[in-house]
Write a protein that holds these residues in place. Structure first.
Motif, PDB file in Angstrom:
ATOM      1  N   CYS A 173      20.478  35.522 -71.153  1.00 52.65           N
ATOM      2  CA  CYS A 173      19.749  35.540 -69.723  1.00 52.65           C
ATOM      3  C   CYS A 173      19.886  36.807 -69.086  1.00 52.65           C
ATOM      4  O   CYS A 173      21.028  37.413 -69.286  1.00 52.65           O
ATOM      5  N   ILE A 174      18.939  37.072 -68.295  1.00 52.85           N
ATOM      6  CA  ILE A 174      19.111  38.358 -67.309  1.00 52.85           C
ATOM      7  C   ILE A 174      18.480  38.154 -65.926  1.00 52.85           C
ATOM      8  O   ILE A 174      17.200  37.642 -65.908  1.00 52.85           O
ATOM      9  N   ASN A 175      19.004  38.208 -65.008  1.00 54.19           N
ATOM     10  CA  ASN A 175      18.514  37.880 -63.524  1.00 54.19           C
ATOM     11  C   ASN A 175      18.767  39.148 -62.697  1.00 54.19           C
ATOM     12  O   ASN A 175      19.585  39.639 -62.742  1.00 54.19           O
ATOM     13  N   ALA A 176      17.513  39.310 -62.341  1.00 56.92           N
ATOM     14  CA  ALA A 176      17.183  40.217 -61.565  1.00 56.92           C
ATOM     15  C   ALA A 176      16.778  40.383 -60.180  1.00 56.92           C
ATOM     16  O   ALA A 176      16.014  39.378 -60.166  1.00 56.92           O
ATOM     17  N   LYS A 177      17.116  41.342 -59.336  1.00 54.75           N
ATOM     18  CA  LYS A 177      16.475  41.441 -58.259  1.00 54.75           C
ATOM     19  C   LYS A 177      15.848  42.618 -57.912  1.00 54.75           C
ATOM     20  O   LYS A 177      16.778  43.881 -58.027  1.00 54.75           O
ATOM     21  N   VAL A 178      14.522  42.723 -57.555  1.00 55.57           N
ATOM     22  CA  VAL A 178      14.165  44.234 -57.385  1.00 55.57           C
ATOM     23  C   VAL A 178      13.407  44.104 -55.915  1.00 55.57           C
ATOM     24  O   VAL A 178      12.730  43.324 -55.527  1.00 55.57           O
ATOM     25  N   VAL A 233      14.917  49.563 -67.514  1.00 57.89           N
ATOM     26  CA  VAL A 233      15.981  50.411 -67.656  1.00 57.89           C
ATOM     27  C   VAL A 233      16.994  50.356 -66.692  1.00 57.89           C
ATOM     28  O   VAL A 233      18.171  49.977 -66.873  1.00 57.89           O
ATOM     29  N   ALA A 234      16.607  50.285 -65.407  1.00 54.84           N
ATOM     30  CA  ALA A 234      17.429  50.001 -64.411  1.00 54.84           C
ATOM     31  C   ALA A 234      18.080  48.822 -64.400  1.00 54.84           C
ATOM     32  O   ALA A 234      19.354  48.470 -63.831  1.00 54.84           O
ATOM     33  N   VAL A 235      17.427  47.603 -64.716  1.00 53.68           N
ATOM     34  CA  VAL A 235      18.206  46.376 -64.887  1.00 53.68           C
ATOM     35  C   VAL A 235      19.275  46.304 -65.764  1.00 53.68           C
ATOM     36  O   VAL A 235      20.354  46.018 -65.684  1.00 53.68           O
ATOM     37  N   HIS A 236      19.145  47.017 -67.113  1.00 49.77           N
ATOM     38  CA  HIS A 236      20.173  46.894 -68.139  1.00 49.77           C
ATOM     39  C   HIS A 236      21.332  48.051 -67.322  1.00 49.77           C
ATOM     40  O   HIS A 236      22.560  47.626 -67.791  1.00 49.77           O
ATOM     41  N   GLU A 237      20.978  48.931 -66.809  1.00 52.15           N
ATOM     42  CA  GLU A 237      22.019  49.913 -66.172  1.00 52.15           C
ATOM     43  C   GLU A 237      22.892  49.261 -65.065  1.00 52.15           C
ATOM     44  O   GLU A 237      23.898  49.257 -65.148  1.00 52.15           O
ATOM     45  N   ILE A 282      23.230  45.917 -64.936  1.00 55.83           N
ATOM     46  CA  ILE A 282      24.222  44.896 -65.777  1.00 55.83           C
ATOM     47  C   ILE A 282      25.435  45.758 -66.175  1.00 55.83           C
ATOM     48  O   ILE A 282      26.534  45.230 -66.095  1.00 55.83           O
ATOM     49  N   ARG A 283      25.339  46.742 -66.769  1.00 58.29           N
ATOM     50  CA  ARG A 283      26.442  47.528 -67.485  1.00 58.29           C
ATOM     51  C   ARG A 283      27.444  47.815 -66.098  1.00 58.29           C
ATOM     52  O   ARG A 283      28.557  47.850 -66.345  1.00 58.29           O
ATOM     53  N   SER A 284      26.638  48.519 -65.080  1.00 58.34           N
ATOM     54  CA  SER A 284      27.774  48.952 -64.266  1.00 58.34           C
ATOM     55  C   SER A 284      27.891  48.138 -62.845  1.00 58.34           C
ATOM     56  O   SER A 284      28.914  48.599 -62.361  1.00 58.34           O
ATOM     57  N   GLY A 285      27.488  46.905 -62.895  1.00 57.02           N
ATOM     58  CA  GLY A 285      27.607  46.186 -61.695  1.00 57.02           C
ATOM     59  C   GLY A 285      27.320  46.515 -60.455  1.00 57.02           C
ATOM     60  O   GLY A 285      27.781  46.025 -59.459  1.00 57.02           O
ATOM     61  N   GLN A 286      26.485  48.013 -60.465  1.00 59.10           N
ATOM     62  CA  GLN A 286      26.060  48.455 -59.170  1.00 59.10           C
ATOM     63  C   GLN A 286      24.452  48.082 -58.999  1.00 59.10           C
ATOM     64  O   GLN A 286      23.721  48.029 -59.989  1.00 59.10           O
ATOM     65  N   VAL A 287      24.362  48.296 -57.841  1.00 57.89           N
ATOM     66  CA  VAL A 287      22.534  48.520 -57.525  1.00 57.89           C
ATOM     67  C   VAL A 287      22.132  49.953 -58.012  1.00 57.89           C
ATOM     68  O   VAL A 287      22.969  50.921 -57.582  1.00 57.89           O
ATOM     69  N   VAL A 288      20.953  49.859 -58.716  1.00 57.52           N
ATOM     70  CA  VAL A 288      20.588  51.296 -59.160  1.00 57.52           C
ATOM     71  C   VAL A 288      19.312  51.566 -58.330  1.00 57.52           C
ATOM     72  O   VAL A 288      18.455  50.593 -58.166  1.00 57.52           O
ATOM     73  N   ARG A 289      19.344  52.684 -57.691  1.00 62.76           N
ATOM     74  CA  ARG A 289      18.229  53.194 -56.870  1.00 62.76           C
ATOM     75  C   ARG A 289      17.233  53.955 -57.614  1.00 62.76           C
ATOM     76  O   ARG A 289      17.625  54.806 -58.339  1.00 62.76           O
ATOM     77  N   LEU A 290      15.952  53.404 -57.753  1.00 61.46           N
ATOM     78  CA  LEU A 290      14.921  54.333 -58.334  1.00 61.46           C
ATOM     79  C   LEU A 290      14.367  55.244 -57.439  1.00 61.46           C
ATOM     80  O   LEU A 290      13.772  56.393 -57.938  1.00 61.46           O
ATOM     81  N   ARG A 291      14.071  55.108 -56.015  1.00 60.42           N
ATOM     82  CA  ARG A 291      13.435  55.952 -55.523  1.00 60.42           C
ATOM     83  C   ARG A 291      14.016  55.945 -54.044  1.00 60.42           C
ATOM     84  O   ARG A 291      14.872  55.026 -53.587  1.00 60.42           O
TER      85      ARG A 291
END
Ligand SMILES: NC(=O)c1ccc[n+]([C@@H]2O[C@H](COP(=O)([O-])OP(=O)(O)OC[C@H]3O[C@@H](n4cnc5c(N)ncnc54)[C@H](O)[C@@H]3O)[C@@H](O)[C@H]2O)c1
Length: 358
Positions: free
Chosen positions: A218-223, A343-347, A349-358
């Motif tokens: 499972c993958i749980n994402a907040k965007v 890609v940001a979702v997987h990044e 998960i790996r880093s445990g950090q929020v990934v900023r896209l813009r």
């Protein structure tokens, strides 16, 4: 002027493309002109089934030999890029199954190749064609929901999808790539905004431990979107085999003036047939009927989304420009934005950090 379309990748979902273009052949809008399928055994079956339609095992040979207007690509997720780029460079309009590609660079190359060649690049994000999803988009666009504050989505498959349908490439995919992208795109299309940041968690459990498939259960994402809307996407593909349908899915959107909810799986009909157990149906996706000649006709948003590509190509073949195409179809640029999110979702998960896209 009938549009000549070839399908590349005639596996489980490629069959849907074959069915749709075959069906369009009876209308004069489009025809299934060729098939490329790398698996020799499957290619042999197709030769027996589609008399008169050339079947190749090498898509490059097909592109070189056939006179085509368009190509639709239904190979595994990570194998779309090379085929789509080659088809665009050969001057063909291209429909690509979701996700466009599993890398941002891959999507960018595909978008560039289509732009340089002046051809259409369309992605099969069929959630946009679901009439209930269209109702949500319409009521957001009209302002009836007010400003969208947040939304939530779930999309889940039964476990046979990764473990039996395509165990050979499930490890190169994930619930985000296989399922999430559908709704990442739908949410973008509804809120008309791009993702600003992503935070996600993922769990590897039964698929790795019990099936030897190294991917997330499972993958749980907040965007968070640039306009302030926040969406939660819960995706998984380990529902038990006894679940009432192969897919379970829903979306709800909450705005300052209203709320809109859609059970995108259970449309209200249910059955219990013999030992099959209770079942629900998403007849909106694909259903069969008959036309006045008694021929089988497929309808539903899964069909319309692919048909729409053929209509777009017909429109272009009749002399209209790419810029005059209207409708709910998803472009290469849409595919690229969705891949950025995945890609940001997987990044994340790996880093445990929020990934900023813009
Ligand atoms: N829109 C939807 O609802 C939906 C549903 C399922 C799958 N999909 C997408 O469709 C695509 C295919 O999925 P699937 O479940 O049909 O996979 P699959 O494994 O059943 O079929 C893929 C087919 O592509 C063929 N292939 C691989 N490389 C090839 C090449 N270079 N040239 C020609 N053929 C090649 C394989 O031999 C196989 O037959 C994936 O991108 C998947 O995400 C979309």
């Amino acid at each position: 002027m009938s549009v000549r379309i070839a399908v590349v990748g005639a596996g489980k979902f490629g069959q849907m493309h074959l069915d749709v273009f075959t069906q369009l052949g009876t209308t004069g809008v489009a025809e299934l002109a060729a098939i490329a399928e790398a698996n020799p055994k499957r290619a042999e079956e197709l030769r027996a089934q589609y008399h008169g339609c050339p079947v190749y095992t090498d898509f490059r040979e097909m592109l070189g030999k056939e006179t085509l207007d368009a190509v639709s690509v239904a190979t595994p997720d990570h194998l779309h890029r090379e085929i789509a780029v080659a088809a665009a460079r050969a001057g063909m309009h291209v429909l690509v199954e979701k996700p466009l590609d599993v890398t941002v660079e891959g999507c960018a190359e595909m978008v560039r190749a289509a732009k340089d060649a002046g051809v259409l690049l369309q992605v099969d994000f069929h959630k946009r064609y679901d009439p209930d999803h269209q109702a949500i988009e319409r009521r957001v666009r009209s302002g009836d929901l007010g400003d969208v504050l947040y939304g939530s989505v779930y999309m889940e498959d039964r476990i046979e999808v990764p473990s039996e349908w395509f165990p050979h490439w499930a490890a190169a995919s994930s619930p985000a790539w296989f399922l999430g992208v559908h709704f990442y795109d739908l949410a973008r299309w509804i809120v008309k905004s791009e993702a600003r940041s992503v935070y996600a968690t993922g769990t590897k459990n039964t698929l790795l431990r019990d099936y030897g498939i190294d991917t997330y259960d499972c993958i749980n994402a907040k965007v968070d979107f640039e306009n302030g809307a926040a969406f939660a996407f819960d995706t998984s593909w380990v529902l038990p085999k006894g679940f009432e349908a192969i897919v379970n899915q829903a979306i709800r959107v909450v705005g300052t003036k209203g709320v809109f909810e859609c059970d995108s799986q259970d449309r209200g009909s249910r059955s219990c047939l013999g030992l099959e157990g209770m079942a629900t149906y998403n007849n909106n996706f694909r259903r069969e009927g008959f036309d006045t000649y008694g021929r089988k006709v497929l309808r539903g948003y899964g069909v319309e989304s692919i048909e729409d590509f053929a209509w777009n190509v017909a429109f272009l073949k009749n002399g209209k420009g790419l810029n005059s195409l209207k409708g709910c179809w998803a472009s290469g640029e849409d595919g690229l934005e969705v891949t950025r999110i995945a890609v940001a979702v997987h990044e994340s998960i790996r880093s445990g950090q929020v990934v900023r896209l813009r």
